[in-house]
Design a protein around this motif. Sequence first.
Motif, PDB file in Angstrom:
ATOM      1  N   ARG A  83      -5.141 -10.861   7.557  1.00  0.00           N
ATOM      2  CA  ARG A  83      -4.965  -9.704   6.662  1.00  0.00           C
ATOM      3  C   ARG A  83      -6.202  -8.812   6.721  1.00  0.00           C
ATOM      4  NH1 ARG A  83      -2.155  -7.832   2.091  1.00  0.00           N
ATOM      5  NH2 ARG A  83      -3.469  -6.784   0.552  1.00  0.00           N
ATOM      6  N   ALA A  84      -7.376  -9.403   6.677  1.00  0.00           N
ATOM      7  CA  ALA A  84      -8.622  -8.638   6.732  1.00  0.00           C
ATOM      8  C   ALA A  84      -8.721  -7.867   8.048  1.00  0.00           C
ATOM      9  CB  ALA A  84      -9.833  -9.550   6.553  1.00  0.00           C
ATOM     10  N   ALA A  85      -8.312  -8.490   9.156  1.00  0.00           N
ATOM     11  CA  ALA A  85      -8.361  -7.826  10.459  1.00  0.00           C
ATOM     12  C   ALA A  85      -7.418  -6.626  10.482  1.00  0.00           C
ATOM     13  CB  ALA A  85      -8.016  -8.805  11.574  1.00  0.00           C
ATOM     14  N   LEU A  86      -6.196  -6.814   9.965  1.00  0.00           N
ATOM     15  CA  LEU A  86      -5.224  -5.713   9.926  1.00  0.00           C
ATOM     16  C   LEU A  86      -5.734  -4.584   9.034  1.00  0.00           C
ATOM     17  CD1 LEU A  86      -2.424  -4.534  10.619  1.00  0.00           C
ATOM     18  CD2 LEU A  86      -1.543  -5.762   8.611  1.00  0.00           C
ATOM     19  N   LEU A  87      -6.255  -4.913   7.859  1.00  0.00           N
ATOM     20  CA  LEU A  87      -6.751  -3.888   6.940  1.00  0.00           C
ATOM     21  C   LEU A  87      -7.983  -3.183   7.494  1.00  0.00           C
ATOM     22  CD1 LEU A  87      -6.192  -5.541   3.451  1.00  0.00           C
ATOM     23  CD2 LEU A  87      -4.765  -3.852   4.648  1.00  0.00           C
ATOM     24  N   GLU A  88      -8.826  -3.905   8.210  1.00  0.00           N
ATOM     25  CA  GLU A  88      -9.990  -3.269   8.838  1.00  0.00           C
ATOM     26  C   GLU A  88      -9.524  -2.229   9.852  1.00  0.00           C
ATOM     27  OE1 GLU A  88     -13.839  -4.435  11.625  1.00  0.00           O
ATOM     28  OE2 GLU A  88     -12.977  -5.976  10.332  1.00  0.00           O
ATOM     29  N   TRP A  89      -8.542  -2.606  10.667  1.00  0.00           N
ATOM     30  CA  TRP A  89      -8.022  -1.666  11.662  1.00  0.00           C
ATOM     31  C   TRP A  89      -7.383  -0.451  10.988  1.00  0.00           C
ATOM     32  CZ3 TRP A  89      -3.018  -0.042  13.095  1.00  0.00           C
ATOM     33  CH2 TRP A  89      -2.986   0.724  14.274  1.00  0.00           C
ATOM     34  N   ASP A 140       1.000 -15.537   8.973  1.00  0.00           N
ATOM     35  CA  ASP A 140       0.091 -16.214   8.040  1.00  0.00           C
ATOM     36  C   ASP A 140       0.501 -16.036   6.582  1.00  0.00           C
ATOM     37  OD1 ASP A 140      -1.367 -16.945  10.260  1.00  0.00           O
ATOM     38  OD2 ASP A 140      -3.023 -15.536   9.895  1.00  0.00           O
ATOM     39  N   GLY A 141       1.565 -15.262   6.339  1.00  0.00           N
ATOM     40  CA  GLY A 141       2.014 -15.028   4.969  1.00  0.00           C
ATOM     41  C   GLY A 141       1.137 -14.035   4.213  1.00  0.00           C
ATOM     42  N   ALA A 142       0.331 -13.274   4.937  1.00  0.00           N
ATOM     43  CA  ALA A 142      -0.603 -12.338   4.310  1.00  0.00           C
ATOM     44  C   ALA A 142      -0.002 -10.949   4.122  1.00  0.00           C
ATOM     45  CB  ALA A 142      -1.870 -12.238   5.150  1.00  0.00           C
ATOM     46  N   VAL A 143       1.130 -10.690   4.768  1.00  0.00           N
ATOM     47  CA  VAL A 143       1.805  -9.396   4.685  1.00  0.00           C
ATOM     48  C   VAL A 143       3.303  -9.681   4.611  1.00  0.00           C
ATOM     49  CG1 VAL A 143       2.287  -7.234   5.937  1.00  0.00           C
ATOM     50  CG2 VAL A 143      -0.006  -8.193   5.985  1.00  0.00           C
ATOM     51  N   ALA A 144       4.022  -8.866   3.852  1.00  0.00           N
ATOM     52  CA  ALA A 144       5.466  -9.034   3.712  1.00  0.00           C
ATOM     53  C   ALA A 144       6.164  -8.938   5.070  1.00  0.00           C
ATOM     54  CB  ALA A 144       6.026  -7.976   2.759  1.00  0.00           C
ATOM     55  N   THR A 145       7.236  -9.686   5.234  1.00  0.00           N
ATOM     56  CA  THR A 145       7.927  -9.760   6.519  1.00  0.00           C
ATOM     57  C   THR A 145       8.654  -8.475   6.899  1.00  0.00           C
ATOM     58  OG1 THR A 145       9.891 -10.703   5.461  1.00  0.00           O
ATOM     59  CG2 THR A 145       8.266 -12.257   6.355  1.00  0.00           C
ATOM     60  N   ASN A 146       8.926  -7.611   5.932  1.00  0.00           N
ATOM     61  CA  ASN A 146       9.677  -6.383   6.244  1.00  0.00           C
ATOM     62  C   ASN A 146       8.775  -5.193   6.570  1.00  0.00           C
ATOM     63  OD1 ASN A 146       8.717  -6.077   3.619  1.00  0.00           O
ATOM     64  ND2 ASN A 146      10.555  -5.007   2.914  1.00  0.00           N
ATOM     65  N   ASP A 174      -9.871   7.220   1.774  1.00  0.00           N
ATOM     66  CA  ASP A 174     -10.238   5.802   1.702  1.00  0.00           C
ATOM     67  C   ASP A 174      -9.803   5.217   0.358  1.00  0.00           C
ATOM     68  OD1 ASP A 174     -11.733   3.468   2.862  1.00  0.00           O
ATOM     69  OD2 ASP A 174     -12.919   3.772   1.024  1.00  0.00           O
ATOM     70  N   HIS A 175     -10.055   5.948  -0.728  1.00  0.00           N
ATOM     71  CA  HIS A 175      -9.657   5.478  -2.064  1.00  0.00           C
ATOM     72  C   HIS A 175      -8.145   5.273  -2.134  1.00  0.00           C
ATOM     73  CE1 HIS A 175      -9.215   5.147  -6.396  1.00  0.00           C
ATOM     74  NE2 HIS A 175      -8.350   6.160  -6.333  1.00  0.00           N
ATOM     75  N   LEU A 176      -7.378   6.261  -1.670  1.00  0.00           N
ATOM     76  CA  LEU A 176      -5.920   6.154  -1.728  1.00  0.00           C
ATOM     77  C   LEU A 176      -5.401   5.034  -0.834  1.00  0.00           C
ATOM     78  CD1 LEU A 176      -4.921   9.920  -1.861  1.00  0.00           C
ATOM     79  CD2 LEU A 176      -4.831   8.240  -3.716  1.00  0.00           C
ATOM     80  N   PHE A 177      -6.024   4.853   0.312  1.00  0.00           N
ATOM     81  CA  PHE A 177      -5.611   3.757   1.194  1.00  0.00           C
ATOM     82  C   PHE A 177      -5.815   2.419   0.488  1.00  0.00           C
ATOM     83  CE2 PHE A 177      -6.939   0.480   4.259  1.00  0.00           C
ATOM     84  CZ  PHE A 177      -5.707   0.269   4.856  1.00  0.00           C
ATOM     85  N   HIS A 178      -6.978   2.230  -0.107  1.00  0.00           N
ATOM     86  CA  HIS A 178      -7.242   0.959  -0.801  1.00  0.00           C
ATOM     87  C   HIS A 178      -6.361   0.789  -2.037  1.00  0.00           C
ATOM     88  CE1 HIS A 178     -10.681   0.893   1.914  1.00  0.00           C
ATOM     89  NE2 HIS A 178     -10.456  -0.408   1.867  1.00  0.00           N
ATOM     90  N   LEU A 179      -6.019   1.881  -2.705  1.00  0.00           N
ATOM     91  CA  LEU A 179      -5.084   1.832  -3.822  1.00  0.00           C
ATOM     92  C   LEU A 179      -3.709   1.376  -3.332  1.00  0.00           C
ATOM     93  CD1 LEU A 179      -4.386   2.453  -6.796  1.00  0.00           C
ATOM     94  CD2 LEU A 179      -3.890   4.795  -6.062  1.00  0.00           C
ATOM     95  N   ALA A 180      -3.268   1.922  -2.216  1.00  0.00           N
ATOM     96  CA  ALA A 180      -1.968   1.533  -1.661  1.00  0.00           C
ATOM     97  C   ALA A 180      -1.962   0.054  -1.285  1.00  0.00           C
ATOM     98  CB  ALA A 180      -1.634   2.389  -0.442  1.00  0.00           C
ATOM     99  N   VAL A 181      -3.069  -0.419  -0.735  1.00  0.00           N
ATOM    100  CA  VAL A 181      -3.154  -1.827  -0.328  1.00  0.00           C
ATOM    101  C   VAL A 181      -3.178  -2.742  -1.551  1.00  0.00           C
ATOM    102  CG1 VAL A 181      -4.655  -3.551   0.763  1.00  0.00           C
ATOM    103  CG2 VAL A 181      -4.241  -1.355   1.891  1.00  0.00           C
TER     104      VAL A 181
END
Length: 188
Positions: A83-89, A140-146, A174-181
């Motif tokens: 999850r951290a790798a995906l969010l970093e990208w 890894d169950g870190a992100v929804a399957t859909n 950046d703020h809105l991206f982290h809010l969405a996450v």
Amino acid sequence: MPDGQRADARRNYTRILAVAEEEVSAHGAAASLEQIARTAGVGSATVRRHFPTRRALLEAVSGKRIEALCVRARDLTGEGDSRAALLEWLSEVVAYSVSARGLAEALSYDGAGADPVYENSCSAALEEAADPLLRRAIKDGAVATNVTVADLITLVVGIVLATEHHPDPATRADHLFHLAVAGLSPQR
């Protein structure tokens, strides 16, 4: 640019692309094709011959940035927490899109997809490169399957386009991206 072009056509392409990079950097996706032609010292028909659509021009201008993001996605695949790798990208895609005027527009979907000549090659390249990152996070169950990479790119494009006229677009995006996450729920 097709390899079989005459030398003068290759020079025109290179000159047009260099001018387009400067114009898009200064004016974003709304850069004037006529101004690009004038500055490059060619006719507008020559610009349109090389870049039949505005999207084609934006994709060519964004090509190096897209490749760098693809390389980064491949580098992050298999790194630590999925999850951290995906969010970093994704955070890097947001930052890149804010700093590279015109990139969000090149990534956006315009409904032209029925004709493969006008396929969104920027988004397609990012989707292919990031798919292993997302699949690993889903596994890894870190992100929804859909969730799809296309969904994530659309989210990034929406954030970047919504903040492009903000006094500090990078911070706001950046703020809105982290809010969405994180979602709307308070942190516990």
